[in-house]
Design a protein around this motif. Structure first.
Motif, PDB file in Angstrom:
ATOM      1  N   VAL A 135       0.596  -1.149   0.444  1.00  0.00           N
ATOM      2  CA  VAL A 135       0.273   0.437   0.067  1.00  0.00           C
ATOM      3  C   VAL A 135       1.247   1.676   0.054  1.00  0.00           C
ATOM      4  CG1 VAL A 135      -1.876   1.258   1.729  1.00  0.00           C
ATOM      5  CG2 VAL A 135      -2.317  -1.050   1.142  1.00  0.00           C
ATOM      6  N   ILE A 136       1.809   1.705   1.258  1.00  0.00           N
ATOM      7  CA  ILE A 136       2.810   2.691   0.325  1.00  0.00           C
ATOM      8  C   ILE A 136       3.940   2.642  -0.284  1.00  0.00           C
ATOM      9  CG2 ILE A 136       4.881   3.384   2.062  1.00  0.00           C
ATOM     10  CD1 ILE A 136       3.854   2.190   4.074  1.00  0.00           C
ATOM     11  N   ALA A 137       4.066   1.705  -0.847  1.00  0.00           N
ATOM     12  CA  ALA A 137       4.307   1.627  -2.285  1.00  0.00           C
ATOM     13  C   ALA A 137       3.395   1.888  -3.469  1.00  0.00           C
ATOM     14  CB  ALA A 137       4.921   0.272  -2.125  1.00  0.00           C
ATOM     15  N   TRP A 138       2.375   1.847  -3.103  1.00  0.00           N
ATOM     16  CA  TRP A 138       1.398   2.136  -4.249  1.00  0.00           C
ATOM     17  C   TRP A 138       1.585   3.858  -3.954  1.00  0.00           C
ATOM     18  CZ3 TRP A 138      -3.220   5.250  -3.668  1.00  0.00           C
ATOM     19  CH2 TRP A 138      -4.163   4.899  -4.980  1.00  0.00           C
ATOM     20  N   LEU A 139       1.298   4.983  -2.776  1.00  0.00           N
ATOM     21  CA  LEU A 139       0.733   6.072  -2.406  1.00  0.00           C
ATOM     22  C   LEU A 139       2.644   6.266  -2.820  1.00  0.00           C
ATOM     23  CD1 LEU A 139      -0.975   8.373  -2.077  1.00  0.00           C
ATOM     24  CD2 LEU A 139       0.282   7.905   0.456  1.00  0.00           C
ATOM     25  N   THR A 140       3.288   5.800  -2.435  1.00  0.00           N
ATOM     26  CA  THR A 140       4.815   6.204  -2.725  1.00  0.00           C
ATOM     27  C   THR A 140       6.085   6.443  -3.598  1.00  0.00           C
ATOM     28  OG1 THR A 140       5.281   5.148  -1.176  1.00  0.00           O
ATOM     29  CG2 THR A 140       4.906   7.141  -0.175  1.00  0.00           C
ATOM     30  N   GLY A 141       5.899   5.464  -4.134  1.00  0.00           N
ATOM     31  CA  GLY A 141       6.765   4.756  -5.236  1.00  0.00           C
ATOM     32  C   GLY A 141       7.859   3.982  -4.204  1.00  0.00           C
ATOM     33  N   PHE A 142       8.192   3.855  -3.431  1.00  0.00           N
ATOM     34  CA  PHE A 142       8.941   3.529  -2.163  1.00  0.00           C
ATOM     35  C   PHE A 142       8.266   2.150  -1.778  1.00  0.00           C
ATOM     36  CE2 PHE A 142       8.757   7.428   0.527  1.00  0.00           C
ATOM     37  CZ  PHE A 142       9.324   8.505  -0.167  1.00  0.00           C
ATOM     38  N   GLU A 143      10.267   1.171  -2.185  1.00  0.00           N
ATOM     39  CA  GLU A 143       9.928  -0.110  -2.484  1.00  0.00           C
ATOM     40  C   GLU A 143      10.729   0.553  -0.701  1.00  0.00           C
ATOM     41  OE1 GLU A 143       8.907  -1.952  -4.134  1.00  0.00           O
ATOM     42  OE2 GLU A 143       8.434  -0.530  -6.387  1.00  0.00           O
ATOM     43  N   ASP A 144      10.546  -1.899  -0.505  1.00  0.00           N
ATOM     44  CA  ASP A 144      10.615  -2.145   0.959  1.00  0.00           C
ATOM     45  C   ASP A 144      12.656  -1.045   1.448  1.00  0.00           C
ATOM     46  OD1 ASP A 144       8.809  -3.421   1.723  1.00  0.00           O
ATOM     47  OD2 ASP A 144       9.967  -5.671   1.226  1.00  0.00           O
ATOM     48  N   LYS A 145      13.170  -1.299   0.408  1.00  0.00           N
ATOM     49  CA  LYS A 145      15.104  -0.938   1.023  1.00  0.00           C
ATOM     50  C   LYS A 145      14.402   0.696   1.347  1.00  0.00           C
ATOM     51  CE  LYS A 145      19.738  -1.695   0.115  1.00  0.00           C
ATOM     52  NZ  LYS A 145      20.196  -1.754  -0.836  1.00  0.00           N
ATOM     53  N   LYS A 146      14.222   0.991   0.445  1.00  0.00           N
ATOM     54  CA  LYS A 146      14.241   2.788   0.580  1.00  0.00           C
ATOM     55  C   LYS A 146      12.622   3.212   1.758  1.00  0.00           C
ATOM     56  CE  LYS A 146      14.398   6.902  -0.668  1.00  0.00           C
ATOM     57  NZ  LYS A 146      15.939   7.726  -0.468  1.00  0.00           N
ATOM     58  N   LEU A 147      11.958   2.869   2.019  1.00  0.00           N
ATOM     59  CA  LEU A 147      11.142   3.038   3.298  1.00  0.00           C
ATOM     60  C   LEU A 147      11.683   2.447   4.193  1.00  0.00           C
ATOM     61  CD1 LEU A 147       7.737   3.242   4.026  1.00  0.00           C
ATOM     62  CD2 LEU A 147       7.709   1.052   3.980  1.00  0.00           C
ATOM     63  N   GLN A 148      12.625   1.484   4.503  1.00  0.00           N
ATOM     64  CA  GLN A 148      13.074   0.789   5.801  1.00  0.00           C
ATOM     65  C   GLN A 148      15.046   1.697   5.975  1.00  0.00           C
ATOM     66  OE1 GLN A 148      12.522  -0.981   8.014  1.00  0.00           O
ATOM     67  NE2 GLN A 148      14.065  -0.265   9.089  1.00  0.00           N
ATOM     68  N   GLU A 149      15.360   2.336   4.766  1.00  0.00           N
ATOM     69  CA  GLU A 149      16.830   3.694   4.867  1.00  0.00           C
ATOM     70  C   GLU A 149      15.781   4.967   5.603  1.00  0.00           C
ATOM     71  OE1 GLU A 149      17.860   6.513   1.728  1.00  0.00           O
ATOM     72  OE2 GLU A 149      18.675   4.173   1.325  1.00  0.00           O
ATOM     73  N   LEU A 150      13.908   5.205   5.252  1.00  0.00           N
ATOM     74  CA  LEU A 150      13.340   6.510   5.461  1.00  0.00           C
ATOM     75  C   LEU A 150      12.880   6.521   7.163  1.00  0.00           C
ATOM     76  CD1 LEU A 150      11.600   7.101   2.660  1.00  0.00           C
ATOM     77  CD2 LEU A 150      13.287   8.559   3.455  1.00  0.00           C
ATOM     78  N   VAL A 151      12.678   4.916   6.993  1.00  0.00           N
ATOM     79  CA  VAL A 151      12.552   4.646   8.515  1.00  0.00           C
ATOM     80  C   VAL A 151      14.044   5.105   9.495  1.00  0.00           C
ATOM     81  CG1 VAL A 151      11.550   2.923  10.786  1.00  0.00           C
ATOM     82  CG2 VAL A 151      10.808   3.169   8.361  1.00  0.00           C
ATOM     83  N   GLU A 152      15.116   4.488   9.451  1.00  0.00           N
ATOM     84  CA  GLU A 152      16.471   4.598  10.205  1.00  0.00           C
ATOM     85  C   GLU A 152      16.436   6.032  10.053  1.00  0.00           C
ATOM     86  OE1 GLU A 152      19.011   1.930   8.335  1.00  0.00           O
ATOM     87  OE2 GLU A 152      17.578   0.302   8.912  1.00  0.00           O
ATOM     88  N   LYS A 153      16.678   6.818   8.955  1.00  0.00           N
ATOM     89  CA  LYS A 153      17.171   8.498   9.220  1.00  0.00           C
ATOM     90  C   LYS A 153      15.913   9.081  10.135  1.00  0.00           C
ATOM     91  CE  LYS A 153      19.970   8.306   4.510  1.00  0.00           C
ATOM     92  NZ  LYS A 153      19.606   9.235   3.914  1.00  0.00           N
ATOM     93  N   LYS A 154      14.946   8.256  10.401  1.00  0.00           N
ATOM     94  CA  LYS A 154      14.027   9.354  11.193  1.00  0.00           C
ATOM     95  C   LYS A 154      13.300  10.335   9.924  1.00  0.00           C
ATOM     96  CE  LYS A 154      14.949   8.111  15.863  1.00  0.00           C
ATOM     97  NZ  LYS A 154      15.946   6.345  15.501  1.00  0.00           N
ATOM     98  N   VAL A 155      13.314  10.409   8.463  1.00  0.00           N
ATOM     99  CA  VAL A 155      12.728  11.812   8.281  1.00  0.00           C
ATOM    100  C   VAL A 155      10.805  12.020   8.801  1.00  0.00           C
ATOM    101  CG1 VAL A 155      13.816  10.915   6.122  1.00  0.00           C
ATOM    102  CG2 VAL A 155      11.876  10.062   6.266  1.00  0.00           C
ATOM    103  N   THR A 156      10.946  13.130   8.206  1.00  0.00           N
ATOM    104  CA  THR A 156       9.683  13.727   8.518  1.00  0.00           C
ATOM    105  C   THR A 156       8.918  13.790   7.352  1.00  0.00           C
ATOM    106  OG1 THR A 156      10.349  15.782   7.652  1.00  0.00           O
ATOM    107  CG2 THR A 156      11.094  16.113  10.448  1.00  0.00           C
TER     108      THR A 156
END
Length: 121
Positions: A40-61
């Motif tokens: 669902v997140i990938a459909w909305l944003t285009g973020f695949e699992d690896k990029k999503l995990q990276e954004l979580v780890e970086k604590k992006v706003t």
């Protein structure tokens, strides 16, 4: 319900990492999977699992999260009420995008069929 500039600023500064575990808990509690959430997140944003995990780890706003997203062209089809706000009436683009994500997570947790959630039917 009126959305104030303060509300919009609070949404922009909130980190995706602070909300993400709640999304996982919400969908899993209702019998859905983390993989479905990621779909669902990938459909909305285009973020695949690896990029999503990276954004979580970086604590992006959420502001940075959606600046980096490639919003699905059918995102405008996400309508209805979430958290007391009618999505189609939200004027601030970032707040609207965050509410799109909230609505998709809510639909997933409520057991909607994936093709309906992903606006394919």
């Amino acid at each position: 319900m009126n959305i104030t500039p303060e509300h919009n600023a609070r949404m922009a500064k909130m980190t995706f990492a602070s909300v993400y575990p709640h999304y996982i808990t919400k969908v899993q509690r209702k019998g859905r999977t983390k993989e479905e959430l990621h779909q669902v997140i990938a459909w909305l944003t285009g973020f695949e699992d690896k990029k999503l995990q990276e954004l979580v780890e970086k604590k992006v706003t959420f502001e940075t999260f959606f600046e980096n997203a490639k919003l699905n062209p059918n995102a405008h089809l996400i309508t209805g009420v979430i958290c007391g706000y009618r999505i189609e009436e939200i004027e601030n683009p970032l707040t609207k995008q965050v509410r799109y994500l909230d609505k998709l997570v809510d639909e997933l947790a409520k057991g909607k069929k994936m093709e309906k959630i992903l606006r394919q039917a």
